[in-house]
Design an enzyme around this catalytic site. Sequence first.
Site, PDB file in Angstrom:
ATOM      1  N   GLY A   1       0.829  -1.206   0.000  1.00  0.00           N
ATOM      2  CA  GLY A   1       0.000   0.000   0.000  1.00  0.00           C
ATOM      3  C   GLY A   1       0.860   1.251   0.000  1.00  0.00           C
TER       4      GLY A   1
ATOM      5  CE  LYS B   1      -8.550   4.644  15.272  1.00  0.00           C
ATOM      6  NZ  LYS B   1      -8.915   6.011  14.826  1.00  0.00           N
TER       7      LYS B   1
END
Lengths: 442, 442
Positions: A22, A215
């Site tokens: 990426g 998260k």
Amino acid sequence: MVPSVPSSSFAPSRSLSVGVLGAGTVGTQVIRLLTEQADDFAARSGARLEITGIAVRDLSAPRDPAVPAELLTDDATAVATGNDLVIELIGGIEPARTLILAAFKAGASVITGNKALIAAHGPELYAAAATAGTDFYYEAAVAGAIPVVYALRESMAGDRVTNVLGIVNGTTNYILDEMTTKGLSFDQALATAQELGYAEADPTADVDGLDAAAKAAIIASLAFHTRVGLDDVSVEGIRDITADDIREAQASGCQIKLLAIAQRREDEHARGVSVRVHPALVPADHPLASVHGAFNAVLVEAEAAGRLMFYGQGAGGAPTASAVLSDVVAAAAHRVHGGQAPRESCYARLPILGPEAAITRYQVQLEVADAPGALAAVAGVFGAQDVSINSVRQNAYVGGQTAVVTIVTHPAAVFHLDAAVEALRRDEHVAAVISVQRVEGE
Amino acid sequence: MVPSVPSSSFAPSRSLSVGVLGAGTVGTQVIRLLTEQADDFAARSGARLEITGIAVRDLSAPRDPAVPAELLTDDATAVATGNDLVIELIGGIEPARTLILAAFKAGASVITGNKALIAAHGPELYAAAATAGTDFYYEAAVAGAIPVVYALRESMAGDRVTNVLGIVNGTTNYILDEMTTKGLSFDQALATAQELGYAEADPTADVDGLDAAAKAAIIASLAFHTRVGLDDVSVEGIRDITADDIREAQASGCQIKLLAIAQRREDEHARGVSVRVHPALVPADHPLASVHGAFNAVLVEAEAAGRLMFYGQGAGGAPTASAVLSDVVAAAAHRVHGGQAPRESCYARLPILGPEAAITRYQVQLEVADAPGALAAVAGVFGAQDVSINSVRQNAYVGGQTAVVTIVTHPAAVFHLDAAVEALRRDEHVAAVISVQRVEGE
């Protein structure tokens, strides 16, 4: 014992190959910094770090000049399986998961910032790293440049965390700030955020709290040495926050923030962890209230350490790259000097509590009969549920036979708080329950 | 490759012996927590941690019941040389240094919170650890429970730190707070702090900035991969701060704080690091301005990460014990699973700059002739030294032929700032230079 190679050796003879999956905003910064500061990375890790391949989907897309064109390839598997260190910055579940598993199988250490993948498949990835005897690092998955993963995984290793409260999504924090400072509606603030590139065209992951929930799951897993997945997190986003809610919050001396909360209960009524994401009122003098825009902050409470706060940029190419690169140095140093990243620590196996067991405070706005005894009756309803009241404020007189009263409770379980609110709805002194909001942060 | 023993193994068969040097406030908490939470420490480190000896000077002194009397001994050398892990909490240079060196020679890993010793003898201790092939950890040496050492040593390993600004001494922060909120003189505030046990009978190390200077040296060494000792830090304490200084600071919208500052210069005029401790004005809206009492905070600026802030309790038995114990877990895990603590990293070998090369801002109060052209002349004096002016404020009229003017500059080197102040003293438009103060934090 591991041979002691001083990390101050300036010209290491060894080199390690690095593959990058990426080359978006973060990947570009990672590649730039690894190249520009190659000598520093060599001195700090004990090996020269040589990027050998950068996997991208579209070879012909325009790229920042920091990304060497000759290293680009669309063969992600070759990059994942042909390097000592693999940096995964594709995001999402697949093909990231398959590529990371292939990298471990090929003996690589893996560094990622992929919160969704970890929240969904963390244990599988940890197990693959343990089998390979290599490292799995993901500092960039939570709160960008702020070393939250390290703090929970290593700095708190000698302590008992009781509570973590964080602003971990910059997009929603920006939107709530815009609503607060400019009096915008949610839709208007979202549109502004999208125009400025702070929110994506499909804002679901951010505004519905899913990014923060991933998260929160990671934070809770680390803080409590217990597996917590995305499904264990109760989630509520900010779509329903109105301009009125914001005004009322300010009138109460509070700010509305989207919080990720990981809480350990160990009392007579419950034992386990409660993990949730929801908007809440935060008192204006609380440190989290002054976290604005795209900044993130995480407050950790532990038995011995007391309260710690970590603050910094939660997103963006360079800050996230800084987190990725600290992991790269650690993983590289382990390959040179021996040693390993911490393995999954889930020995505590605490039960996951449902949302009703969460401890919070409520702010309840009521329209009550303006008659003697009404306030005492309302207070009695809370008392019957073992909820004590922190403050009562009578708002500007509405006229007629009723008054608007704002009540803030002390911390109590949602189970009891909700029962009190239900009882209030039925109480003869209460004309209407106008609003119920959670209050976090003391 | 290191064998992969999962850290989640709950009942490790292995055990490690632990010796504690010193059983004061911190030592007592370390011993209490290691004992009370023995299962957690075993699960997290992979070995049961058994305290075998606690060295104290006075065997007959009264002790907290958390300290097992049967483990007390006055033979510190035996404790230092007879354990896998040695925790040094005596403080000061000797006998701590000799005992730590003996511990390394005997193959122990050493954990300490001794900032004075590290600032004076860090390289020697690092070298002894490297020779022994064991770990040297000292998270507790800087800012108590706040993981500053880790943040700089590991989280910033992939980044370039440019600036660190910290409130790292709780005693002076408490004294300055008392002066600010109660209008006390320095002597009055110091007496209060001494009565409450926040300052020692001999307060020199705190109020003259020496404690903060030792921490600044450690911070700078880690941040810039360069050896920085106590002698490299220019130090000024808070004894000369008057109640007037505090009032004037408030009038300027600032707070006076004792700051530890580590700064890297890499510009056309200078290359190197400037490390200093001195009181400075901090704008009231800067995050460091709201750090009160015994709390500490450290602000780190790095090229990629941007600005990070770490906040928490900087002293006290339990918070400092939390930092010690995270190091204990890391060192123990290395003995079980292999690996090592980071070695000294001083490859950058940046020059240490003298105080005149520090970059700061000045706030200068002048009594100037109340005549046309006076302000322009004053501005010209700064301009001639390449110092640009941020703000000029004319205070309440003094009467007569002069006015009091407060000038705040933009950042510039002390060398140029001092030259400008000297020129002002000689300038015909300037009746007097009333005060000169540094301003930090933007």
